[in-house]
Design a protein around this motif. Structure first.
Motif, PDB file in Angstrom:
ATOM      1  N   ILE A  58       0.845  -1.203   0.000  1.00 51.48           N
ATOM      2  CA  ILE A  58       0.000   0.000   0.000  1.00 51.48           C
ATOM      3  C   ILE A  58       0.875   1.247   0.000  1.00 51.48           C
ATOM      4  O   ILE A  58       2.049   1.222   0.390  1.00 51.48           O
ATOM      5  CB  ILE A  58      -0.931   0.031   1.232  1.00 51.48           C
ATOM      6  N   ASP A  59       0.299   2.336  -0.498  1.00 50.97           N
ATOM      7  CA  ASP A  59       0.930   3.656  -0.423  1.00 50.97           C
ATOM      8  C   ASP A  59       0.248   4.425   0.695  1.00 50.97           C
ATOM      9  O   ASP A  59      -0.979   4.413   0.816  1.00 50.97           O
ATOM     10  CB  ASP A  59       0.750   4.420  -1.738  1.00 50.97           C
ATOM     11  N   ILE A  60       1.046   5.114   1.490  1.00 49.65           N
ATOM     12  CA  ILE A  60       0.500   5.930   2.558  1.00 49.65           C
ATOM     13  C   ILE A  60       0.827   7.382   2.270  1.00 49.65           C
ATOM     14  O   ILE A  60       1.990   7.748   2.091  1.00 49.65           O
ATOM     15  CB  ILE A  60       1.080   5.506   3.926  1.00 49.65           C
ATOM     16  N   ASP A  61      -0.218   8.202   2.229  1.00 49.63           N
ATOM     17  CA  ASP A  61      -0.037   9.635   2.018  1.00 49.63           C
ATOM     18  C   ASP A  61       0.589  10.222   3.283  1.00 49.63           C
ATOM     19  O   ASP A  61       0.056  10.088   4.379  1.00 49.63           O
ATOM     20  CB  ASP A  61      -1.388  10.286   1.729  1.00 49.63           C
ATOM     21  N   TYR A 110      -1.184   0.071  -3.737  1.00 46.62           N
ATOM     22  CA  TYR A 110      -0.012   0.509  -4.487  1.00 46.62           C
ATOM     23  C   TYR A 110      -0.339   0.529  -5.977  1.00 46.62           C
ATOM     24  O   TYR A 110      -0.905  -0.399  -6.527  1.00 46.62           O
ATOM     25  CB  TYR A 110       1.164  -0.417  -4.214  1.00 46.62           C
ATOM     26  N   GLN A 111       0.066   1.591  -6.646  1.00 48.48           N
ATOM     27  CA  GLN A 111      -0.124   1.737  -8.090  1.00 48.48           C
ATOM     28  C   GLN A 111       1.245   1.793  -8.761  1.00 48.48           C
ATOM     29  O   GLN A 111       2.095   2.581  -8.392  1.00 48.48           O
ATOM     30  CB  GLN A 111      -0.878   3.026  -8.410  1.00 48.48           C
TER      31      GLN A 111
END
Length: 79
Positions: A65-68, A77-78
């Motif tokens: 995952i991406d965390i802002d 996740y992209q």
């Protein structure tokens, strides 16, 4: 381990000439190793019957995952 210890006691009693203790240790060796075998067999049977459930948790290495950094919001996740 108890079966191995009982086998050691069996060989010690056998070498020492203690006939009564040799019989007791032989019986205990057979009982303990049989119990170990039945326990192993039951565990293998139970493990095959129960499904392996994968539960998601935030630290799972299977889910990237991406965390802002500003809001702390989590997104898949992209590439």
């Amino acid at each position: 381990m108890a079966g191995t210890a009982a086998a050691g006691a069996f060989f010690t009693a056998l070498a020492g000439g203690f006939e009564g203790w040799t019989v007791v240790a032989a019986i205990m060796t057979v009982v303990l190793f049989a119990g170990c075998w039945f326990s192993y067999r039951d565990g293998a049977r139970r493990g095959a019957a129960e499904p392996h459930i994968i539960q998601y948790h935030p630290d799972s290495p299977d889910e990237v995952i991406d965390i802002d950094t500003d809001t702390g919001e989590r997104q898949p996740y992209q590439d």
